[in-house]
Enzyme design. Structure first.
Site, PDB file in Angstrom:
ATOM      1  N   ARG A   1       0.836  -1.193   0.000  1.00 35.09           N
ATOM      2  CA  ARG A   1       0.000   0.000   0.000  1.00 35.09           C
ATOM      3  C   ARG A   1       0.873   1.247   0.000  1.00 35.09           C
ATOM      4  NH1 ARG A   1      -5.111   1.593  -1.373  1.00 35.09           N
ATOM      5  NH2 ARG A   1      -6.244   2.682   0.273  1.00 35.09           N
TER       6      ARG A   1
ATOM      7  N   THR B   1      -8.813   0.358  -9.540  1.00 33.76           N
ATOM      8  CA  THR B   1      -8.304  -0.959  -9.181  1.00 33.76           C
ATOM      9  C   THR B   1      -8.470  -2.043 -10.245  1.00 33.76           C
ATOM     10  OG1 THR B   1      -9.072  -0.356  -6.970  1.00 33.76           O
ATOM     11  CG2 THR B   1      -8.078  -2.454  -7.177  1.00 33.76           C
TER      12      THR B   1
ATOM     13  N   ASP C   1      -7.883   8.251  -0.029  1.00 33.34           N
ATOM     14  CA  ASP C   1      -8.562   7.238   0.780  1.00 33.34           C
ATOM     15  C   ASP C   1      -8.495   7.563   2.270  1.00 33.34           C
ATOM     16  OD1 ASP C   1      -9.493   5.730  -1.273  1.00 33.34           O
ATOM     17  OD2 ASP C   1      -8.123   4.050  -1.015  1.00 33.34           O
TER      18      ASP C   1
ATOM     19  N   SER D   1      -7.979   0.690   3.068  1.00 32.26           N
ATOM     20  CA  SER D   1      -8.420   0.167   1.780  1.00 32.26           C
ATOM     21  C   SER D   1      -9.559  -0.815   1.999  1.00 32.26           C
ATOM     22  CB  SER D   1      -7.254  -0.551   1.090  1.00 32.26           C
ATOM     23  OG  SER D   1      -7.683  -1.274  -0.035  1.00 32.26           O
TER      24      SER D   1
ATOM     25  N   GLY E   1     -13.385  -0.240  -5.425  1.00 30.73           N
ATOM     26  CA  GLY E   1     -13.436   0.688  -4.301  1.00 30.73           C
ATOM     27  C   GLY E   1     -14.036   0.046  -3.068  1.00 30.73           C
TER      28      GLY E   1
END
EC number: 2.3.2.2
Length: 644
Positions: A143, A446, A486, A511, A539
């Site tokens: 991440r 994504t 995010d 996430s 998402g």
């Protein structure tokens, strides 16, 4: 030239001639007969997202629905990725004796070219990996992280003395860009589980970048929708738009010599060529640019050089006669999927299968949609309050076991009324905590790759640049993420208590990515053989996509293609329940007013949305001595392997 490079060169020539992958080269090599892509379902379409569509649940454009897709059966290895070119690149690695870890490297490099709106080396990833020889399950965290100089107000103010908002907006400014982590994750996984040389795995992507590839319908549609934002960045403008500013249409051949050069350096020198040196300086410069009036970000060379992927303890929990293993923090995906399933274990979902099951998975039972959506509301309520980067914010009891305690989840299940929706759920009470709740930031973009190799290893990789085309910054041929959005931009709740998911220096934003491995479970609770691999982009709705697919396969005994193709449905912790109107079984006219499932849910108090849902699921299931797989009809993905 290595054997794998010879094989890929032949396939690339066929790709360039046809404009799409049409199958394998004409050679007699057995690998060229193993990874063929064949037409599956109706044609994919793409266009701008419909007016009124909820972008929180549609981070990228809708791409229609490929009806009547059929499952793909393979022998010893299989891969399902979101684009057939990437699927074939990974499949050829497997055919040439590579491991699942090797295949992931090849797939990710190609995905960064053919669907740059979704993932790439300028983003981050989460990986679940099963090592069949050691019988271990590992979680890899790649991440992105916030710069060391960032403050908790980094996303909402230019500075503590200039409290104006970043320009032209937070996402398109430099403030949204986190230190990328995908390459360090792949390096760690390859070092531990790879067999083929690192540099060889870059050959497919380098060849594609040099020779070019045809813009797919989905990529063309996303370029069209994002054209105004892409035009703000000179590199993005030159790559994705025509000289007059019009978006490049489907079928246009894209070459990317800058990306070929970048990938060549990484192939030769490893990720150090990305995190230090000229590429790192280019990332810093691109983040700090003020061109077009953009507010600069603060990523430094030290931030890049110091980035580390992390190996986490896999989050594994029981569900009926299986063990579900997924990502721990800083992803909230694994714990929220596990919480939802733990609540649902108190209901007999097997007695509520879909109606009229066909290749598209049939139409879900209204009572099942109600129970699953209510369980998700309860799980999201806990997720929203308690789950963040646990290196900074501990979970209740300092362990996921507190939120996943079976007695606790049974109590949560008792809050579900059989005939009426709760609207918004309250989180569980674990005593005073120095945290606040507030509006949850939408999550976006994504891609996902599911792989099993002939050695019995398996991988589920979810990878992202966050929103479509990330921050719209393109540097050295790749897109930089906007992952820091995010975080909660406002660091405190209304009562002044700090938000769990507030931005802090070096912190990883929460996430919802949920790469998942499923194992059989013995009567004594012991882990049995690997049986399923799955995951999705989407998402914050990833959790719902994965839950509906797991329930479809485990409770309703659908094959992977039916489970993936089935109606997308579910809820976050709001009164709105989504029922994907792109599915042919749903009548989405007049906002679903004429659809029996929608009518039934509304009679139970659900506020139903029939907006299209852009999942990108893939699923593989063990079948005898081989595998059966499915790819999402809502995107361009394909399953390939040594087809039976």
């Amino acid at each position: 030239m290595t054997r794998s490079r010879h094989i890929w060169a032949g396939a690339t020539a066929a790709l360039l001639t046809a404009g799409v992958i049409t199958g394998c080269s004409s050679g007699s090599d057995s690998t060229t007969q193993s990874c063929a892509d064949t037409t599956n379902g109706t044609a994919i379409t793409a266009g701008p997202t419909a007016a009124g569509t909820d972008l929180a649940t549609n981070p990228e454009i809708a791409s229609g629905y490929r009806s009547d897709m059929t499952p793909v059966r393979t022998g010893t290895y299989a891969v399902s990725a979101a684009n057939p070119i990437a699927t074939q690149a990974a499949c050829r690695v497997l055919a040439d004796g590579g491991t699942a870890a090797d295949a992931l490297v090849a797939a990710q490099m190609v995905l960064g070219l053919v669907e740059p709106q979704a993932s790439g080396i300028g983003g981050g990833s989460f990986l679940m990996y099963y090592d069949a020889q050691k019988k271990t399950v590992d979680s890899y965290d790649g991440r992105e992280v916030a710069p060391a100089s960032a403050t908790e107000n980094y996303l909402r103010w230019v500075s503590d003395t200039d409290q104006s908002t970043p320009q032209p907006n937070t996402r398109a400014s430099g403030r949204s860009i986190g230190v990328p982590g995908a390459l360090r994750l792949l390096e760690m996984a390859h070092n531990e589980h790879g067999k083929q040389p690192w540099r060889d795995l870059f050959t497919p992507a380098i060849d594609l970048a040099d020779r070019g590839f045809a813009i797919s319908p989905r990529l063309a549609g996303q370029i069209k929708e994002s054209a105004t934002d892409l035009a703000r960045d000179e590199n993005a403008k030159a790559y994705f738009l025509q000289p007059d500013g019009a978006p490049k249409p489907a079928g246009t051949t894209l070459t990317n010599p800058a990306m070929a050069k970048t990938l060549g350096a990484i192939a030769t020198d490893g990720p150090a060529a990305f995190y230090t040196g000229a590429v790192a300086q280019d990332i810093v410069d691109a983040t700090a640019t003020t061109s077009g009036g953009r507010t600069p970000g603060q990523i430094s060379l030290a931030d890049l050089a110091g980035y580390q992927a992390k190996k986490r303890t896999a989050l594994c929990s029981p569900y009926r006669d299986h063990e579900i293993c997924s990502m721990p923090n800083p992803s909230s995906g694994g714990i929220t999927v596990a919480s939802t399933l733990g609540i649902l274990e108190n209901f007999d979902l097997g007695a509520l299968p879909p109606e009229n099951v066909d290749k598209n998975g049939g139409k879900p039972n209204a009572q099942a949609v109600h129970l699953i959506s209510e369980a998700e509301r309860l799980a999201y309520a806990d997720r929203d309050k308690y789950v963040a980067d646990s290196d900074f914010v501990p979970l209740p009891g300092n362990s996921p076991d507190t939120l996943l305690n079976r007695d606790y989840l049974k109590q949560r299940a008792a809050l579900i009324k059989p005939d009426h929706a709760m609207g918004t759920a309250q989180p569980g009470d674990f005593g005073p905590v120095p945290l606040g709740t507030g509006p949850q930031p939408p999550e976006h973009g994504t891609s996902h790759v599911s792989v099993v190799d002939k050695y019995g290893n398996a991988a589920a990789l979810t990878t992202t640049v966050e929103s479509a085309f990330g921050s719209f910054h393109v540097v050295d041929g790749f897109v930089l993420n906007n992952q820091l959005t995010d975080f909660n931009a406002t660091p405190t709740a209304a009562d002044g208590t700090p938000m769990a998911n507030r931005l802090q220096p070096g912190k990883r934003p929460r996430s919802s990515m949920s790469p998942t491995l499923v194992f059989d479970r013995g009567a004594d609770g012991s882990r049995g053989q690997l049986s399923y691999v799955t995951g999705s982009p989407g998402g914050s709705v990833i959790i719902q996509f994965v839950v509906k697919t797991l329930v479809g396969m485990l409770d309703w005994k659908l094959d992977p293609q039916q489970a993936v193709s089935g109606v997308a449905f579910g809820a976050a912790n709001t009164p709105v329940t989504g029922v994907g109107g792109e599915h042919p079984a749903i009548n989405a006219t007049d906002k679903g007013d004429h659809d029996p499932l929608v009518q039934k849910l509304r009679s139970m108090g659900h506020q139903v949305s029939v907006d299209p849902q852009t999942s990108g699921l893939s699923a593989l299931r063990r079948e005898g001595d081989g595998w059966i797989g499915g790819a999402d009809p809502r995107r361009e993905g394909a399953v390939m392997g040594d087809v039976k």
